[in-house]
Design a protein around this motif. Structure first.
Motif, short mmCIF file in Angstrom:
data_model
loop_
_atom_site.label_atom_id
_atom_site.label_comp_id
_atom_site.label_asym_id
_atom_site.label_seq_id
_atom_site.Cartn_x
_atom_site.Cartn_y
_atom_site.Cartn_z
N PRO A 29 -42.87 54.12 -50.19
CA PRO A 29 -42.80 53.01 -49.89
C PRO A 29 -42.55 53.04 -52.28
N SER A 33 -46.45 50.31 -55.88
CA SER A 33 -45.68 49.11 -56.18
C SER A 33 -47.43 48.08 -54.97
N GLU A 35 -46.76 47.05 -52.71
CA GLU A 35 -46.65 47.30 -50.81
C GLU A 35 -46.85 48.46 -50.48
N TRP A 36 -47.25 49.65 -51.77
CA TRP A 36 -48.49 50.10 -51.82
C TRP A 36 -49.25 50.24 -51.37
N ALA A 38 -50.94 47.52 -51.01
CA ALA A 38 -51.26 46.75 -49.51
C ALA A 38 -51.53 47.56 -48.23
N ARG A 86 -33.07 47.38 -47.35
CA ARG A 86 -34.24 47.11 -47.84
C ARG A 86 -35.56 47.04 -46.53
N ARG A 88 -38.64 44.92 -43.96
CA ARG A 88 -39.87 44.71 -44.28
C ARG A 88 -40.81 45.09 -43.05
N VAL A 169 -44.81 42.72 -46.29
CA VAL A 169 -44.30 43.46 -47.58
C VAL A 169 -43.16 43.46 -47.22
N GLU A 170 -42.04 43.71 -48.85
CA GLU A 170 -40.27 44.06 -48.55
C GLU A 170 -40.88 45.51 -49.44
N PHE A 171 -39.46 46.04 -48.97
CA PHE A 171 -39.42 46.95 -50.54
C PHE A 171 -38.32 47.98 -50.18
#
Length: 197
Positions: A29, A33, A35-36, A38, A86, A88, A169-171
């Protein structure tokens, strides 16, 4: 949010060149960020023994080439054929048995080509000579995953997963990462980021 449990599985390939556990080709990720953070927070909560050796990641080829920079040209060629997509992170799964268990998050492609992650992995394997069509028929399917923690048994990993709460989370995945470490206990560092598309 309580996550559903997935069945175990793992990738197997027929490597055609020397491999080492000190390199990896993977998805990471965006650095630091939300996301990272989390994923890292959950790994810390689970007391993942590998948190300081590995960034949050999804291995595409591991172990990887003993001389990874020599493979970089072919990695770039394979990545050029795949458009960014993307991911999730939602459901969890486990690997293991009576004496070892691994808890992980499954990355699902959001929108567009839902096979993009599997296509990326198979394109890299084929371009780099890690898997032939005949070997692929004999091997288990690629099961993409972000490891959260290791446990003493599969039952312990499953119990931790059943109690896990993780906000999905999404990235965006716009590159693959080449990781390398010094020795088997060293910390993996990103040595090259190869863009997709």
């Amino acid at each position: 949010m309580l996550l559903k449990r997935l069945w175990p599985g793992m990738m197997a390939a027929a490597p055609l060149q020397p491999l080492t556990h000190t390199t990896s080709l993977c998805i990471v990720p965006p650095d630091d960020s939300p996301e990272w953070r989390a994923v890292q927070a959950t790994r810390l909560e689970m007391r993942d023994a590998g948190i300081y050796r590995w960034p949050p990641h999804c291995n595409l080829i591991y172990p990887f080439a003993a001389k990874p920079r020599l493979a970089a040209r072919d990695v770039r060629r394979a990545c050029a054929a795949i458009e960014p997509f993307r991911l999730r992170l939602t459901a969890y799964g486990t690997f293991g048995g009576a004496k070892r268990g691994v808890l992980w998050l499954r990355p699902d492609v959001v929108g567009g080509d839902t096979d993009a992650l599997a296509t990326l992995q198979s394109t890299l394997c084929e371009t780099l000579g890690y898997e032939t069509p005949a070997a692929r028929k004999r091997s288990l399917p690629f099961v993409p995953h972000f490891t959260l923690a290791h446990f003493d048994s599969l039952a312990a990993a499953a119990a931790a997963g059943d109690a896990l709460t993780f906000e999905p989370v999404e990235f965006d995945v716009d590159a693959v990462h080449l990781l390398e470490r010094e020795g088997h206990q060293g910390q993996f560092e990103i040595v090259e980021k190869v863009p997709l598309g």
